[in-house]
Design an enzyme around this catalytic site. Structure first.
Site, mmCIF file in Angstrom:
data_model
loop_
_atom_site.group_PDB
_atom_site.id
_atom_site.type_symbol
_atom_site.label_atom_id
_atom_site.label_comp_id
_atom_site.label_asym_id
_atom_site.label_seq_id
_atom_site.Cartn_x
_atom_site.Cartn_y
_atom_site.Cartn_z
ATOM 1 N N GLY A 123 0.837 -1.192 0.000
ATOM 2 C CA GLY A 123 0.000 0.000 0.000
ATOM 3 C C GLY A 123 0.873 1.244 0.000
ATOM 4 N N GLN B 50 3.053 9.953 0.814
ATOM 5 C CA GLN B 50 4.342 9.262 0.900
ATOM 6 C C GLN B 50 5.211 9.515 -0.337
ATOM 7 O OE1 GLN B 50 2.459 5.266 2.120
ATOM 8 N NE2 GLN B 50 4.478 5.235 3.080
ATOM 9 N N CYS C 253 6.284 0.119 7.162
ATOM 10 C CA CYS C 253 5.871 1.265 6.344
ATOM 11 C C CYS C 253 7.003 1.622 5.396
ATOM 12 C CB CYS C 253 5.554 2.449 7.267
ATOM 13 S SG CYS C 253 5.046 3.926 6.369
ATOM 14 N N LEU C 254 6.656 1.878 4.139
ATOM 15 C CA LEU C 254 7.685 2.203 3.148
ATOM 16 C C LEU C 254 8.374 3.527 3.464
ATOM 17 C CD1 LEU C 254 5.978 1.052 -0.182
ATOM 18 C CD2 LEU C 254 7.582 -0.195 1.284
ATOM 19 N N HIS D 294 -4.131 1.655 7.650
ATOM 20 C CA HIS D 294 -2.763 2.191 7.691
ATOM 21 C C HIS D 294 -2.629 3.358 6.701
ATOM 22 C CE1 HIS D 294 1.793 1.515 7.868
ATOM 23 N NE2 HIS D 294 1.646 2.297 6.802
ATOM 24 N N GLU D 295 -3.129 3.162 5.474
ATOM 25 C CA GLU D 295 -2.999 4.195 4.439
ATOM 26 C C GLU D 295 -3.904 5.402 4.748
ATOM 27 O OE1 GLU D 295 -0.540 3.779 2.687
ATOM 28 O OE2 GLU D 295 -0.310 1.630 3.001
ATOM 29 N N HIS E 73 -2.234 7.661 7.034
ATOM 30 C CA HIS E 73 -1.247 8.519 6.360
ATOM 31 C C HIS E 73 -1.873 9.833 5.904
ATOM 32 C CE1 HIS E 73 2.582 6.500 6.086
ATOM 33 N NE2 HIS E 73 2.059 5.370 5.643
HETATM 34 ZN ZN ZN Z 1 2.928 3.509 5.650
#
Ligand code: ZN
Length: 192
Positions: free
Chosen positions: A43, A48, A90-91, A132-133, A136
């Site tokens: 995701g 991000q 998380c990326l 999670h997204e 963000h």
């Molecule tokens: Zn993340």
């Protein structure tokens, strides 16, 4: 386009409602998928990649030729039910993992890129990724939702990200706060 890392200020920015979608935004979404697959994620939220817009993408298979690619524009997540603890990463904080307790089921309403309404009740991994997204888009990171003892365990890793960010900013590889905010405002005036 690149994935920005903690503690980049855009990760704390409250993303704005999207009012128009143009070709450039559509190709940005395509690029987000490529970045997500390259980084082995499932995701990715628009902020991000330094876009302050209410949009995230996901593919729970994590593979370009597998699973379903989903794009959520202007999502609203509600009706949480149950709870479940599972490990997240998380990326934007690569290499850091911790257990997060979240509702096991949620309802999401959103639009896809073509403007079609999405209305789903989701559970399992899909529900976790969506939450999670969605976090963000409101400037919330998974590390904000972990226990105090887990926070202590990852404190040093987060500090390393902070030192790295500061040195990149000092070396002008990352713009200063004023320039970052100016760019976000420009993007918002175009799409929001
Ligand atoms: Zn993340």
């Amino acid at each position: 386009m690149e994935i920005i890392h903690y503690p980049h200020p855009t990760l704390r920015h409250n993303s704005k409602t999207i009012r128009r979608i143009d070709r450039e935004l559509q190709s940005a979404v395509r690029e987000m998928f490529e970045l997500m697959y390259d980084a082995r994620g499932i995701g990715l939220a628009a902020n991000q990649v330094d876009l302050p817009l209410q949009m995230f993408i996901l593919n729970v298979s994590g593979e370009p030729d597998n699973g379903e690619e989903l794009v959520f524009v202007n999502p609203v997540v509600d009706q949480p039910k149950g709870s479940q603890v599972s490990e997240e990463g998380c990326l934007s904080i690569p290499g850091v993992h911790a257990d997060v307790n979240r509702p096991s089921q949620v309802h999401i309403m959103a639009y896809d890129l073509a403007g079609n309404e999405i209305d789903m009740v989701v559970d399992g991994l899909l529900a976790r990724v969506i939450q999670h997204e969605y976090d963000h888009l409101h400037g919330v990171l998974f590390v904000d939702r972990i226990s105090d003892s887990a926070k202590k365990q990852i404190a040093q890793e987060l500090e390393a990200f902070e030192l790295e960010f500061n040195s990149l900013q000092l070396g002008k590889k990352i713009p200063d706060e004023t320039a970052i905010l100016k760019r976000l405002t420009e993007i918002e005036s175009r799409y929001c």
